[in-house]
Design a protein around this motif. Structure first.
Motif, PDB file in Angstrom:
ATOM      1  N   LEU A   1       0.863  -1.183   0.000  1.00 15.30           N
ATOM      2  CA  LEU A   1       0.000   0.000   0.000  1.00 15.30           C
ATOM      3  C   LEU A   1       0.895   1.228   0.000  1.00 15.30           C
ATOM      4  N   TYR A   2       0.697   2.106  -0.950  1.00 19.34           N
ATOM      5  CA  TYR A   2       1.562   3.274  -1.052  1.00 19.34           C
ATOM      6  C   TYR A   2       0.797   4.469  -1.615  1.00 19.34           C
ATOM      7  N   PRO A   3       1.159   5.680  -1.185  1.00 16.09           N
ATOM      8  CA  PRO A   3       0.526   6.901  -1.705  1.00 16.09           C
ATOM      9  C   PRO A   3       1.086   7.261  -3.071  1.00 16.09           C
ATOM     10  N   ILE A   4       0.229   7.780  -3.921  1.00 14.22           N
ATOM     11  CA  ILE A   4       0.636   8.214  -5.252  1.00 14.22           C
ATOM     12  C   ILE A   4       0.622   9.738  -5.353  1.00 14.22           C
ATOM     13  N   ALA A   5      -0.389  10.337  -4.773  1.00 18.47           N
ATOM     14  CA  ALA A   5      -0.506  11.797  -4.744  1.00 18.47           C
ATOM     15  C   ALA A   5      -1.415  12.169  -3.592  1.00 18.47           C
ATOM     16  N   MET A   6      -1.242  13.369  -3.064  1.00 14.08           N
ATOM     17  CA  MET A   6      -2.069  13.791  -1.943  1.00 14.08           C
ATOM     18  C   MET A   6      -2.131  15.312  -1.927  1.00 14.08           C
ATOM     19  N   GLY A   7      -3.141  15.834  -1.232  1.00 21.49           N
ATOM     20  CA  GLY A   7      -3.228  17.279  -1.188  1.00 21.49           C
ATOM     21  C   GLY A   7      -4.259  17.796  -0.213  1.00 21.49           C
ATOM     22  N   TYR A   8      -4.225  19.111  -0.066  1.00 19.51           N
ATOM     23  CA  TYR A   8      -5.155  19.843   0.789  1.00 19.51           C
ATOM     24  C   TYR A   8      -5.553  21.100   0.027  1.00 19.51           C
ATOM     25  N   TYR A   9      -6.846  21.221  -0.276  1.00 19.45           N
ATOM     26  CA  TYR A   9      -7.352  22.366  -1.018  1.00 19.45           C
ATOM     27  C   TYR A   9      -8.293  23.165  -0.110  1.00 19.45           C
TER      28      TYR A   9
ATOM     29  N   TYR B   1     -11.865  13.713   1.588  1.00 17.57           N
ATOM     30  CA  TYR B   1     -12.545  14.037   2.839  1.00 17.57           C
ATOM     31  C   TYR B   1     -12.830  15.533   2.854  1.00 17.57           C
ATOM     32  N   CYS B   2     -14.095  15.882   2.946  1.00 20.38           N
ATOM     33  CA  CYS B   2     -14.525  17.280   2.941  1.00 20.38           C
ATOM     34  C   CYS B   2     -14.660  17.762   4.383  1.00 20.38           C
ATOM     35  N   SER B   3     -13.887  18.783   4.749  1.00 20.65           N
ATOM     36  CA  SER B   3     -13.915  19.270   6.131  1.00 20.65           C
ATOM     37  C   SER B   3     -14.714  20.564   6.286  1.00 20.65           C
ATOM     38  N   ALA B   4     -15.078  21.202   5.183  1.00 26.23           N
ATOM     39  CA  ALA B   4     -15.868  22.442   5.248  1.00 26.23           C
ATOM     40  C   ALA B   4     -16.466  22.705   3.874  1.00 26.23           C
ATOM     41  N   GLY B   5     -17.522  23.523   3.855  1.00 31.67           N
ATOM     42  CA  GLY B   5     -18.150  23.865   2.589  1.00 31.67           C
ATOM     43  C   GLY B   5     -18.866  22.680   1.976  1.00 31.67           C
TER      44      GLY B   5
ATOM     45  N   TRP C   1     -15.795  24.010  -1.187  1.00 34.19           N
ATOM     46  CA  TRP C   1     -15.329  23.041  -0.193  1.00 34.19           C
ATOM     47  C   TRP C   1     -13.866  23.201   0.174  1.00 34.19           C
ATOM     48  N   THR C   2     -13.555  22.678   1.345  1.00 27.26           N
ATOM     49  CA  THR C   2     -12.177  22.459   1.766  1.00 27.26           C
ATOM     50  C   THR C   2     -12.013  20.946   1.843  1.00 27.26           C
ATOM     51  N   ILE C   3     -11.067  20.407   1.091  1.00 25.22           N
ATOM     52  CA  ILE C   3     -10.931  18.950   1.025  1.00 25.22           C
ATOM     53  C   ILE C   3      -9.489  18.497   1.240  1.00 25.22           C
ATOM     54  N   TYR C   4      -9.385  17.298   1.792  1.00 28.54           N
ATOM     55  CA  TYR C   4      -8.138  16.548   1.851  1.00 28.54           C
ATOM     56  C   TYR C   4      -8.315  15.387   0.871  1.00 28.54           C
ATOM     57  N   TRP C   5      -7.331  15.119   0.048  1.00 32.33           N
ATOM     58  CA  TRP C   5      -7.476  14.057  -0.940  1.00 32.33           C
ATOM     59  C   TRP C   5      -6.207  13.224  -1.033  1.00 32.33           C
TER      60      TRP C   5
END
Length: 315
Positions: free
Chosen positions: A35-43, A63-67, A104-108
């Motif tokens: 299991l490994y990450p390929i890409a990630m972000g916070y918008y 994961y949507c944390s707001a909006g 929205w504010t999202i973590y992906w």
């Protein structure tokens, strides 16, 4: 096909793609290929953010944390709100976008690996351990349409621990791609998905009022010194034996009576650890008059006889 969108990243946003050379390294290493990450972000407050994919070659967690925003798949179109968790598996066609009025504010996170499919199944059916084991032995090949049907969209509320886990994982971008950091990040990802499975299980337990989990556990604790029938447990939560057993196994992966026996054997371990009382006395204190039957049951659950357990250096 681009893994991520070209949304303009603000100063406090994060977008990190694993370099291709390092990604190949992760797919080959024994401690990371599972299991490994390929890409990630916070918008944060992602005005005008949107993405359309006809299909993609990895798993995507949002994961949507707001909006809020909107998600469209082959099967449905649905709003995305604060606290929503979205899992889009491989080969799924989808379109999502941020709400124009309440962006929205999202973590992906994009991820893959030999165990990615199994982890996603655990998220889809939290607690269904037996089903997951059976499925893991089936042919690993599925059609694109079957995979596309396995997406998750569920509200789990605002979870600070989850947000913190995303943040810790994103620190990989400043690790200079040292192997120990990569290995640690891959195991952080496993911990994150395992934690999500627990959150989803807790959500289901609270959402389905037909199973009062706290009441069931209290009944088992009250009877750990004697015997407890399926009839008694089902009556405790006012369900038929059939529906109670089905709900219980759905959330624990075990039958109610097997769960109760496992609980009693764990308590037997505590008694064996706590003092030098004879095994027969331990058996009687748990409602077993036949010490030989108790010993066989204990060995079946724990893997050692009571005497072997007491003498074991691993206890």
């Amino acid at each position: 096909m681009n893994i991520t969108s070209d949304w303009p990243l603000p100063p406090d946003g994060i977008r990190f793609l694993m370099p291709q050379q390092q990604l190949q390294r992760l797919t080959r290493h024994a401690l990371t290929r599972a299991l490994y990450p390929i890409a990630m972000g916070y918008y944060p407050v992602a005005q005008h953010h949107q993405m359309r994919r006809r299909q993609h070659d990895n798993y995507l967690l949002i994961y949507c944390s707001a909006g809020g925003g909107q998600l469209q798949t082959d099967h449905r179109t649905a709003p995305v709100s604060a606290g929503d968790l979205v899992l889009l598996p491989k080969h799924s066609r989808h379109f999502y976008r941020s709400d124009a009025r309440r962006p929205w504010t999202i973590y992906w996170l994009h991820f893959d690996g030999e165990l990615a499919r199994a982890f996603c199944r655990q998220l889809q059916r939290p607690g269904d351990e037996q089903g997951n084991e059976q499925n893991s032995n089936q042919d690993v090949h599925q059609t694109d349409e079957q995979n596309a049907q396995q997406n998750i969209h569920q509200n789990i509320g605002i979870q600070p621990r989850l947000i913190s886990a995303f943040g810790e994982l994103a620190e990989l971008r400043s690790s200079r791609y040292q192997l120990p950091n990569l290995i640690y990040a891959c195991h952080q990802l496993q911990a994150l998905l395992s934690y999500l499975a627990l959150l989803l299980r807790q959500h289901d337990l609270s959402a389905h009022k037909t199973l009062d989990w706290a009441r069931v556990q209290a009944a088992m604790q009250a009877h750990k010194h004697d015997h407890l029938s399926l009839d008694t447990l089902a009556a405790e939560v006012q369900l038929s034996k059939y529906h109670f057993s089905k709900k219980f196994k759905q959330f624990t992966g075990q039958s109610p009576i097997q769960y109760f026996i496992n609980m009693k054997m764990q308590y037997a371990c505590d008694l064996l650890d706590a003092g030098n009382q004879p095994v027969k006395q331990v058996a009687i204190s748990l409602g077993y008059e036949d010490v030989y039957y108790f010993s066989r049951l204990f060995k079946k659950v724990i893997g050692l006889s009571p005497d072997q357990y007491r003498k074991s250096k691993y206890r």
